[in-house]
Scaffold this active site. Structure first.
Site, PDB file in Angstrom:
ATOM      1  N   PRO A   1       4.118  -6.770   2.964  1.00 54.64           N
ATOM      2  CA  PRO A   1       2.681  -7.050   3.025  1.00 54.64           C
ATOM      3  C   PRO A   1       2.023  -6.965   1.647  1.00 54.64           C
ATOM      4  CG  PRO A   1       3.303  -5.551   4.782  1.00 54.64           C
ATOM      5  CD  PRO A   1       4.523  -5.753   3.936  1.00 54.64           C
ATOM      6  N   ARG A   2       0.909  -7.663   1.538  1.00 49.29           N
ATOM      7  CA  ARG A   2       0.230  -7.774   0.251  1.00 49.29           C
ATOM      8  C   ARG A   2      -0.080  -6.430  -0.395  1.00 49.29           C
ATOM      9  NH1 ARG A   2      -2.519 -12.659  -1.268  1.00 49.29           N
ATOM     10  NH2 ARG A   2      -1.800 -14.251   0.174  1.00 49.29           N
ATOM     11  N   TYR A   3      -0.552  -5.461   0.399  1.00 46.89           N
ATOM     12  CA  TYR A   3      -0.955  -4.199  -0.237  1.00 46.89           C
ATOM     13  C   TYR A   3       0.255  -3.499  -0.836  1.00 46.89           C
ATOM     14  CZ  TYR A   3       0.537  -1.752   4.057  1.00 46.89           C
ATOM     15  OH  TYR A   3       1.267  -1.261   5.097  1.00 46.89           O
TER      16      TYR A   3
ATOM     17  N   ALA B   1       1.053  -5.155  -4.039  1.00 46.91           N
ATOM     18  CA  ALA B   1       0.037  -4.848  -5.049  1.00 46.91           C
ATOM     19  C   ALA B   1       0.270  -3.470  -5.653  1.00 46.91           C
ATOM     20  CB  ALA B   1      -1.351  -4.900  -4.413  1.00 46.91           C
TER      21      ALA B   1
END
Ligand SMILES: Cc1cc2nc3c(=O)[nH]c(=O)nc-3n(C[C@H](O)[C@H](O)[C@H](O)COP(=O)(O)OP(=O)(O)OC[C@H]3O[C@@H](n4cnc5c(N)ncnc54)[C@H](O)[C@@H]3O)c2cc1C
Ligand code: SF4
Ligand code: SF4
Lengths: 581, 108
Positions: free
Chosen positions: A294-296, A299
């Site tokens: 997932p993106r988080y 990141a």
């Protein structure tokens, strides 16, 4: 710029405009909202109030290289699949699946309209379908994306450029339009409307960008630094409910120049790599999806490498051949053109040398994460007559260009129904005079006034948020005591900015209001961060004092509402409803 | 990253109601000085979106990377056609690359 500044409040002219539907912010969502109004009812009197010039404003000003959400229906993919993906991006929830699904059902048509209007979409060699760079995102040559959308909006609505919105107008509990000032003509503007859509984008500059110290780049940010959260601030001052403001958007971006990483990592399959040459996503985060985590997680991962002493971190682009590299640089030119200049200015050839990455400063952007107004299915906020679309509307992450466009349309449909049901508004003029006085006060303090510049106050706020509310310097972590400290100082900033801020011209007056708005948004962000006593989305939201995820207590939305009379902020939760299997 | 304006070339968009760079900047940053030459205020507020650089009819604006984050001597020059854009990029070693592609599919 007006050549003569007004010298006192009675010299400031007030201009009143009446309309059916007011759109505050003519960005991606705002342009589509206006276009939809014209389609549904060409007789409707629609006005756009725009801080910049609609042709190049907001997130899309420089252009785009992809439309991140377009459903490949020919492959059997459905809107429900997109909602499932979006849910995975936030670790399984909470997410407003009702909103997400209705956006997903609408967005393909918006993308097809953009193509009809002249946006070049890149097709695969068989020419049948657009080129997908990931599962949902298609490649475009979107340098002209904003002018293309603006032309449609200008055909559909009366556009007032360079008007900075500062406050909503109320008819009792109902929103009856918005007010603001002309940053060029120095006039005070009153837009009375039967329904209002707020689409002012997200909030950038609540936190400090790490390049802002010691460089001439104070605005080296990913999100548009001229979107400062005014749309949120105007509503929270009238008691609107906000959701998920703790779910901040943080992204791995190219270092020093806050440039795109997905373009190269997703679009050109370049893997993130640490100083030791390890492809850490696949090595350390394999159980969470590795490169497809997932993106988080993607990141936060490079920042974890730095924190643990394995920085610098890179995207390894050295597998690219010359032609692929040229295509990648073309993508950059379409979106963040000066990143190509940055590479040239550092003598970086991405085929020979990996590109360095680092975590961005945190943004509040409901088109990316779930932050924003709590809205119903019509996109109406908890303030009757006030609708939200795009980055301003919360609960529904991963909208991006297509989803923000879709939501602009949905908000317009909701607003039109509201107008039909509720008719005209009546306004108590005393609020107009009070707002006019508040707006222009910083301009009339007098030459000898010992005051503060908007810049000084902004820098103090940004440093405070960076250090005490989980900014980049803290690797996005915060605890209860840091947040209490931040809130104590936010109160002082509110008091002192109200009392001492000065502006020497209209441009600086705009900055003064940007600072007021940022401080008020920062305050509720801190309350949201305090409210979520767990760590659900490391990086986006990390509580060092509650490092684990707590599904029993927090698989729900954290909400706030500010009492307009007392200024007290109420924090509560709403349950998460799973609608899509 | 602030734009650098060549005041020899800038004519203040003579004859236009509003100078084009001033009209377009999303941050309201570009304006004219008392000699009708464009400048960016405040210098460090620029988002480097290059809208002003693209719109200037006489090519007077150059986007620059401040030295604190990029070495001196690189250039990126856009040229706007009716439905194409051409970029010329020169790196600090003097290598020049050109990019040209369609940015609009309608031809009016
Ligand atoms: C650099 C960058 C790259 C991106 N890349 C992609 C991509 O490749 N693909 C993708 O799908 N998405 C991408 N996104 C995300 C996408 O662009 C946004 O999610 C979307 O465009 C936001 O739309 P919006 O209408 O909510 O906000 P915006 O388009 O930002 O519109 C907000 C508008 O409100 C105006 N405004 C602000 N304050 C005021 C005020 N006080 N008064 C009046 N008007 C005001 C602004 O000037 C602006 O016109 C990117 C975003 C950025 C910043
Ligand atoms: S657009 Fe170019 S010529 Fe016109 S004022 Fe700006 S810099 Fe000068
Ligand atoms: S590059 Fe963009 S933000 Fe900077 S001055 Fe030019 S138009 Fe404004």
């Amino acid at each position: 710029m007006a050549k003569e500044l007004p010298k006192s409040l009675d010299q400031v002219e007030t201009k009143t405009v009446e309309c059916d539907l007011l759109i505050v912010g003519g960005g991606n969502a705002g342009c589509f909202a206006a276009y939809e109004a014209k389609q549904v009812n060409p007789d409707l009197n629609v006005v756009i109030m725009e801080k910049a010039n609609i042709k190049r404003s907001g997130a899309c000003a420089a252009g785009m290289d992809a439309l991140n959400t377009y459903i490949p229906t020919w492959d059997g993919k459905t809107p429900e699949d997109l909602v499932r993906w979006s849910r995975e991006q936030v670790g399984g929830g909470p997410i407003r699946e009702d909103l997400a699904l209705s956006n997903a059902q609408e967005l393909n048509q918006c993308v097809e309209e953009l193509e009809e209007w002249g946006l070049p979409i890149i097709y695969d060699e068989d020419e049948e379908h657009p080129h997908y760079r990931g599962s949902w995102d298609i490649s475009i040559h979107g340098e002209q994306l904003k002018p293309i959308m603006a032309e449609k909006a200008m055909d559909s609505a009366e556009v007032y450029n360079r008007i900075v919105a500062t406050a909503l107008i109320m008819d009792g509990e109902r929103c009856a339009g918005a007010m603001g000032f002309g940053v060029r003509d120095g006039k005070f503007y009153v837009f009375k409307a039967k329904a209002t859509i707020v689409s002012t984008g997200g909030a950038c500059g609540i936190y400090k960008s790490y390049t802002s110290d010691g460089t001439a780049s104070h605005h080296q940010t990913w999100m548009c630094p001229f979107n400062v959260g005014t749309g949120y601030a105007m509503g929270l001052r009238k008691g609107a409910e906000f959701t998920s403001m703790e779910q901040r958007w943080v992204a791995a971006r190219t270092k020093d120049y806050c440039g795109p990483v997905d373009t190269v990592s997703v679009g050109y399959k370049a893997k993130m790599m640490n100083a030791k040459g390890e492809y850490f996503l696949n090595e350390r985060y394999a159980h969470l999806g590795g490169d497809k985590a997932p993106r988080y997680i993607r990141a936060n991962a490079p920042m974890e490498e730095w924190r643990e002493g394995r920085g610098p971190t890179y995207v390894d682009s050295t597998h690219l051949d010359e032609e692929q590299c040229k295509n990648m640089l073309t993508d950059y030119l379409n979106e963040r053109p000066s990143f190509v200049l940055y590479l040239a200015a550092n003598g970086i050839d991405p085929t020979e040398q990996p590109v360095e990455v680092y975590g961005s400063d945190p943004y509040i952007v409901g088109g990316h994460t779930g932050s924003g107004y709590w809205v119903d299915m019509e996109r109406m906020t908890t303030v009757p007559g006030l609708f939200a679309a795009g980055e301003t509307a919360g609960g529904n992450p991963n909208k991006f260009v297509g989803g923000c466009a879709a939501e602009g349309k949905l908000a317009t449909r909701g607003a039109i129904k509201f107008i039909e049901a509720n008719g005209d508004v009546n306004i108590d003029e005393s609020q107009v005079e009070a707002e006019k006085a508040r707006v222009f006060k910083p301009l009339f303090r007098g030459k000898d006034f010992d005051g503060l510049t908007p810049e000084e106050i902004k820098e103090r706020l940004q440093r405070l948020m960076d250090e005490y509310a989980g900014g980049t310097s803290q690797f996005y972590r915060c605890n209860e005591e840091q947040l209490d400290y931040a809130l104590k100082h936010i109160k002082l900033l509110q008091e002192q900015s109200g009392e001492y801020i000065t502006a020497s011209d209209l441009h600086e007056l705009m900055h003064a209001h940007e600072v007021f708005d940022r401080i008020d948004v920062a305050e509720i962000v801190c309350h949201h961060l305090k409210g979520r006593k767990e760590t659900r989305w490391s990086g986006w939201q990390t509580r060092s004092d509650y490092p684990e995820r707590d599904d029993e207590n927090f698989n729900c939305f954290v909400e706030t509402r500010k009492n307009p009379e007392t200024g007290e902020i109420e924090v509560f939760t709403r349950p998460y409803e799973r609608i899509v299997d | 990253m602030p734009p650098k304006v060549d005041w020899e070339k800038c004519d203040g968009c003579k004859g236009k109601d509003e100078p084009l760079c001033e009209q377009i900047c999303p941050g309201n940053l570009m304006t004219l000085n008392e000699n009708n030459k464009a400048f960016c205020r405040p210098y460090r507020h620029c988002w480097d979106c290059m809208s002003c650089t693209k719109v200037c009819p006489v090519g007077a604006i150059e986007t620059r990377i401040p030295f604190q984050i990029g070495y001196h001597g690189a250039k990126l020059i856009p040229m706007m056609g009716t439905d194409t854009i051409t970029w010329t990029c020169q790196d600090i070693h003097g290598n020049v690359t050109r990019f040209r592609y369609k940015n609009r599919t309608d031809e009016d």
